[in-house]
Motif scaffolding. Structure first.
Motif, PDB file in Angstrom:
ATOM      1  N   LEU A 178      -0.370   2.240  -9.334  1.00 26.68           N
ATOM      2  CA  LEU A 178      -0.852   2.637  -8.022  1.00 26.68           C
ATOM      3  C   LEU A 178      -0.586   4.112  -7.774  1.00 26.68           C
ATOM      4  O   LEU A 178       0.381   4.678  -8.268  1.00 26.68           O
ATOM      5  CB  LEU A 178      -0.164   1.800  -6.936  1.00 26.68           C
ATOM      6  N   HIS A 228      -5.760   6.103  -8.534  1.00 24.13           N
ATOM      7  CA  HIS A 228      -5.906   4.749  -7.998  1.00 24.13           C
ATOM      8  C   HIS A 228      -5.481   4.713  -6.537  1.00 24.13           C
ATOM      9  O   HIS A 228      -4.633   3.920  -6.140  1.00 24.13           O
ATOM     10  CB  HIS A 228      -5.081   3.762  -8.825  1.00 24.13           C
ATOM     11  N   SER A 229      -6.029   5.600  -5.740  1.00 26.92           N
ATOM     12  CA  SER A 229      -5.705   5.668  -4.315  1.00 26.92           C
ATOM     13  C   SER A 229      -6.959   5.622  -3.454  1.00 26.92           C
ATOM     14  O   SER A 229      -6.916   5.982  -2.283  1.00 26.92           O
ATOM     15  CB  SER A 229      -4.925   6.952  -4.002  1.00 26.92           C
ATOM     16  N   SER A 230      -8.058   5.186  -4.034  1.00 30.46           N
ATOM     17  CA  SER A 230      -9.326   5.167  -3.311  1.00 30.46           C
ATOM     18  C   SER A 230      -9.338   4.061  -2.268  1.00 30.46           C
ATOM     19  O   SER A 230      -8.436   3.210  -2.205  1.00 30.46           O
ATOM     20  CB  SER A 230     -10.485   4.959  -4.290  1.00 30.46           C
ATOM     21  N   THR A 271     -11.244   1.618  -2.314  1.00 30.42           N
ATOM     22  CA  THR A 271     -11.365   0.352  -3.029  1.00 30.42           C
ATOM     23  C   THR A 271      -9.996  -0.200  -3.387  1.00 30.42           C
ATOM     24  O   THR A 271      -9.727  -1.398  -3.205  1.00 30.42           O
ATOM     25  CB  THR A 271     -12.192   0.538  -4.317  1.00 30.42           C
ATOM     26  N   TRP A 272      -9.111   0.659  -3.892  1.00 25.00           N
ATOM     27  CA  TRP A 272      -7.754   0.206  -4.226  1.00 25.00           C
ATOM     28  C   TRP A 272      -6.991  -0.204  -2.976  1.00 25.00           C
ATOM     29  O   TRP A 272      -6.218  -1.163  -2.996  1.00 25.00           O
ATOM     30  CB  TRP A 272      -7.000   1.309  -4.973  1.00 25.00           C
ATOM     31  N   SER A 279      -3.876   9.044  -0.136  1.00 23.60           N
ATOM     32  CA  SER A 279      -4.929   8.500   0.707  1.00 23.60           C
ATOM     33  C   SER A 279      -4.570   8.598   2.180  1.00 23.60           C
ATOM     34  O   SER A 279      -3.555   8.036   2.615  1.00 23.60           O
ATOM     35  CB  SER A 279      -5.203   7.038   0.334  1.00 23.60           C
ATOM     36  N   LEU A 303      -8.216  -3.637  -2.111  1.00 25.14           N
ATOM     37  CA  LEU A 303      -7.697  -4.610  -3.076  1.00 25.14           C
ATOM     38  C   LEU A 303      -6.240  -4.947  -2.802  1.00 25.14           C
ATOM     39  O   LEU A 303      -5.840  -6.112  -2.864  1.00 25.14           O
ATOM     40  CB  LEU A 303      -7.862  -4.078  -4.499  1.00 25.14           C
ATOM     41  N   MET A 304      -5.433  -3.948  -2.489  1.00 25.99           N
ATOM     42  CA  MET A 304      -4.013  -4.193  -2.236  1.00 25.99           C
ATOM     43  C   MET A 304      -3.805  -4.939  -0.925  1.00 25.99           C
ATOM     44  O   MET A 304      -2.880  -5.755  -0.802  1.00 25.99           O
ATOM     45  CB  MET A 304      -3.245  -2.869  -2.220  1.00 25.99           C
ATOM     46  N   LEU A 325       0.071   4.192  -2.261  1.00 28.71           N
ATOM     47  CA  LEU A 325      -1.218   4.839  -2.070  1.00 28.71           C
ATOM     48  C   LEU A 325      -1.179   5.921  -0.999  1.00 28.71           C
ATOM     49  O   LEU A 325      -2.101   6.725  -0.891  1.00 28.71           O
ATOM     50  CB  LEU A 325      -2.280   3.797  -1.682  1.00 28.71           C
ATOM     51  N   ILE A 349       0.813  -1.221   0.000  1.00 34.92           N
ATOM     52  CA  ILE A 349       0.000   0.000   0.000  1.00 34.92           C
ATOM     53  C   ILE A 349       0.843   1.266   0.000  1.00 34.92           C
ATOM     54  O   ILE A 349       0.287   2.370   0.002  1.00 34.92           O
ATOM     55  CB  ILE A 349      -0.944   0.022   1.221  1.00 34.92           C
TER      56      ILE A 349
END
Length: 341
Positions: A271, A275-277, A279-280, A12, A283-284, A8, A5
């Motif tokens: 990433l 793509h830092s929501s 949800t991501w 985030s 997923l990670m 991210l 992560i």
């Protein structure tokens, strides 16, 4: 999970919160566990050979592999074993820990001295990532603490206690929830001070922008926090064997191989940014758990055993192994730390 992560965290707050919680204790916890399974007796021929076969040789093999991966991805052509690549620094730290423990055990206050060393090394700009020395000295107190705990019966008491332990585990959950809440509600502060760099234990205070006497106090607070979090984490570990217990014996495989899967993903640019929501992030986290389970599986262990657990008998002089023909054969325990290390 922390490595998965990391990309991210720039966008985030949720990812940064989880990342800081993990990094506040995970390397100290590894050092505590390593120290607990270490012996302070003078090194024997067997222990010296195992130091080579379990740490030094795998380190050199994986450094060579990392050089190839970095060349394939970004064209970098460098092989410098004096500067560990990404996660490999802990192998060198373990080797150094094992070498110095018999000498530390001779001192009257080894834990206190290790804390002083950890705090003091932050004031020395000349101690850096070469041979992982800065990090090794920075997390030395946790290794010594683990060794000191092995001389007590605290683990035996915890594992055999018939008293209700729910309140201890409830308190442990409360510690993590409280810390996560505090970090999440004050993320701008931690972003501004680059707190994650403090948690690496590999930079001097001046390079962290805090070249004052108070910087040592910051490290003391982080050491104390790491001890509390490590105790809380270990309190949440089941006290009996579970379905994943056998996989837990393959930590060396997970540790050394996971970065080869994550590095291309991290460098791909997929990433971060949009793509830092949440949800991501989810997923990670799931991907990190899945990667760990796969790398601990029997097929992966059989395939990569020659490089993770090499058996370089040809490397040693004949008189070095003649007393014990089994040396340095592969240990039956495939984990990161060993009782007779």
């Amino acid at each position: 999970m922390g490595h998965a992560i990391q990309r991210l965290t720039a966008e985030s707050d949720n990812a940064l919160t989880l990342y800081l919680v993990i990094y506040a204790f995970h390397m100290p916890a590894f050092a505590i566990i390593s120290g607990y399974f270490s012996k302070s007796v003078p090194p024997t021929k067997r222990s010296m050979l195992r130091l080579f076969t379990e740490l030094i040789v795998p380190y050199l093999i994986m450094e060579a592999a990392w050089s190839l991966v970095k060349f394939m991805i970004d064209g970098t052509t460098s092989f410098d074993p004096t500067t560990p690549s990404w996660t490999l620094w802990f192998l060198l730290s373990l080797a150094i820990f094992r070498l110095v423990l018999p000498y530390l055990a001779l001192l009257r206050w080894p834990l206190t001295i290790s804390v002083v060393v950890s705090i003091g090394v932050g004031y020395l700009n000349g101690v850096d990532s070469t041979f992982s020395l800065a990090r090794t000295l920075g997390i030395l107190p946790f290794f010594v603490l683990g060794w000191k705990l092995s001389t007590t019966d605290v683990a035996g008491w915890w594992l055999s206690s018939r008293r209700a332990v729910w309140w201890i585990r409830a308190a442990a959950v409360g510690v993590f929830v409280t810390l996560a809440g505090l970090i999440w509600s004050t993320t701008p502060i931690w972003r501004d001070m680059d707190l994650h760099h403090w948690l690496f234990y590999d930079d001097s205070y001046s390079r962290l922008g805090a070249d004052t006497l108070l910087a040592g106090g910051m490290r003391i607070l982080l050491i104390a926090l790491a001890v509390v979090l490590s105790a809380s984490f270990l309190a949440l570990v089941p006290r009996h064997a579970t379905v994943i217990t056998p996989l837990g014996r393959a930590t060396m495989y997970v540790y050394l191989l996971h970065s080869f899967l994550l590095y291309p993903l991290r460098e791909s640019g997929l990433l971060g940014g949009a793509h830092s929501s949440a949800t991501w992030l989810a997923l990670m986290m799931i991907a990190a758990v899945a990667i760990s389970l796969v790398l601990a599986s029997d097929p992966v262990r059989r395939l990569f055993r020659p490089i993770i657990q090499p058996n370089p008998r040809w490397l040693f002089a004949s008189d070095a192994i003649e007393d014990d023909p089994s040396l340095p054969r592969v240990s039956s325990r495939v984990d990161l730390v060993h009782r007779d290390s």
